[in-house]
Design a protein around this motif. Structure first.
Motif, PDB file in Angstrom:
ATOM      1  N   THR A  10      -2.515   5.699  -8.557  1.00 23.68           N
ATOM      2  CA  THR A  10      -2.097   5.065  -9.805  1.00 23.68           C
ATOM      3  C   THR A  10      -3.231   4.347 -10.526  1.00 23.68           C
ATOM      4  OG1 THR A  10      -1.524   2.978  -8.720  1.00 23.68           O
ATOM      5  CG2 THR A  10       0.214   4.650  -8.853  1.00 23.68           C
ATOM      6  N   GLY A  11      -4.383   4.251  -9.890  1.00 20.88           N
ATOM      7  CA  GLY A  11      -5.523   3.557 -10.483  1.00 20.88           C
ATOM      8  C   GLY A  11      -5.760   2.169  -9.913  1.00 20.88           C
ATOM      9  N   GLY A  53     -11.342   2.876   0.926  1.00 17.14           N
ATOM     10  CA  GLY A  53     -10.190   2.345   0.223  1.00 17.14           C
ATOM     11  C   GLY A  53      -9.095   3.376   0.051  1.00 17.14           C
ATOM     12  N   CYS A  54      -7.862   2.946   0.299  1.00 17.31           N
ATOM     13  CA  CYS A  54      -6.710   3.834   0.120  1.00 17.31           C
ATOM     14  C   CYS A  54      -5.459   2.992  -0.029  1.00 17.31           C
ATOM     15  CB  CYS A  54      -6.563   4.754   1.335  1.00 17.31           C
ATOM     16  SG  CYS A  54      -5.300   6.037   1.147  1.00 17.31           S
ATOM     17  N   PRO A  55      -4.575   3.339  -0.960  1.00 20.81           N
ATOM     18  CA  PRO A  55      -3.314   2.618  -1.075  1.00 20.81           C
ATOM     19  C   PRO A  55      -2.344   3.026   0.029  1.00 20.81           C
ATOM     20  CG  PRO A  55      -3.332   4.447  -2.605  1.00 20.81           C
ATOM     21  CD  PRO A  55      -4.696   4.409  -1.956  1.00 20.81           C
ATOM     22  N   ALA A  56      -1.313   2.239   0.184  1.00 22.46           N
ATOM     23  CA  ALA A  56      -0.223   2.615   1.085  1.00 22.46           C
ATOM     24  C   ALA A  56       0.532   3.779   0.448  1.00 22.46           C
ATOM     25  CB  ALA A  56       0.719   1.434   1.294  1.00 22.46           C
ATOM     26  N   MET A  57       0.838   4.749   1.254  1.00 23.81           N
ATOM     27  CA  MET A  57       1.588   5.910   0.780  1.00 23.81           C
ATOM     28  C   MET A  57       2.841   6.066   1.639  1.00 23.81           C
ATOM     29  SD  MET A  57      -0.340   7.082  -1.666  1.00 23.81           S
ATOM     30  CE  MET A  57       0.299   8.726  -1.960  1.00 23.81           C
ATOM     31  N   GLY A  58       3.845   6.702   1.091  1.00 26.25           N
ATOM     32  CA  GLY A  58       5.056   7.015   1.849  1.00 26.25           C
ATOM     33  C   GLY A  58       5.566   5.837   2.646  1.00 26.25           C
ATOM     34  N   ALA A  59       5.694   6.034   3.951  1.00 25.36           N
ATOM     35  CA  ALA A  59       6.186   4.985   4.851  1.00 25.36           C
ATOM     36  C   ALA A  59       4.991   4.192   5.391  1.00 25.36           C
ATOM     37  CB  ALA A  59       6.993   5.602   5.983  1.00 25.36           C
ATOM     38  N   GLU A  60       4.195   3.658   4.488  1.00 25.67           N
ATOM     39  CA  GLU A  60       2.991   2.881   4.808  1.00 25.67           C
ATOM     40  C   GLU A  60       2.036   3.677   5.686  1.00 25.67           C
ATOM     41  OE1 GLU A  60       2.517  -1.206   4.860  1.00 25.67           O
ATOM     42  OE2 GLU A  60       4.656  -1.633   4.827  1.00 25.67           O
TER      43      GLU A  60
END
Length: 140
Positions: A10-11, A53-60
């Protein structure tokens, strides 16, 4: 040189990467920032600090198509390397980062700073937090 490798949907994590890089540069260190899909594992091995760096995805969890394979390829090679982690999340408690942090430590990397996580990304407040994180990384 410090190398920042990230994935962003998402940025928010991209914003974090850019502000972390600003803090590193402001501290007089050289930094290279890139999307995970644009770099190979062997290209980060000479870094003073590898910043992921990486965001949380799906079920964390980590993003599974690009970031997870990169991390899987990196793990057998990072013993003794300086590593730092960051990412954003929009739900949950940050469990994905705790799991990722433990995985990096289990590979015997030298985790140089506690992972940085932010909920979403708030312009102003989180920008400063990210810059300060970059300044800390520059001192490692």
């Amino acid at each position: 040189m410090i190398k920042i490798v990230y994935w962003s949907g998402t940025g928010n994590t991209e914003n974090m990467a850019n502000h972390i890089a600003e803090g590193i540069k402001a501290s007089g260190k050289e930094v290279h920032t890139t999307l995970v899909g644009n770099i190979e594992v062997n290209e980060v091995m000479d870094a003073e600090v590898i910043v992921l760096g990486c965001p949380a995805m799906g079920a964390e969890q980590l993003e599974e198509d690009e970031m997870q394979p990169f991390v899987d390829a990196l793990l057998p090679q990072i013993e003794g390397k300086k590593v730092a982690l960051f990412g954003s999340y929009g739900w949950g408690t940050g469990e994905w980062m705790e799991i990722w942090h433990e995985e990096i430590k289990a590979a015997r990397a030298n985790v140089v700073c506690e992972p940085l996580i932010v909920n979403e990304f708030t312009t102003g407040q989180d920008e400063e937090i990210c810059k300060q994180y970059g300044e800390r990384l520059a001192k490692c």
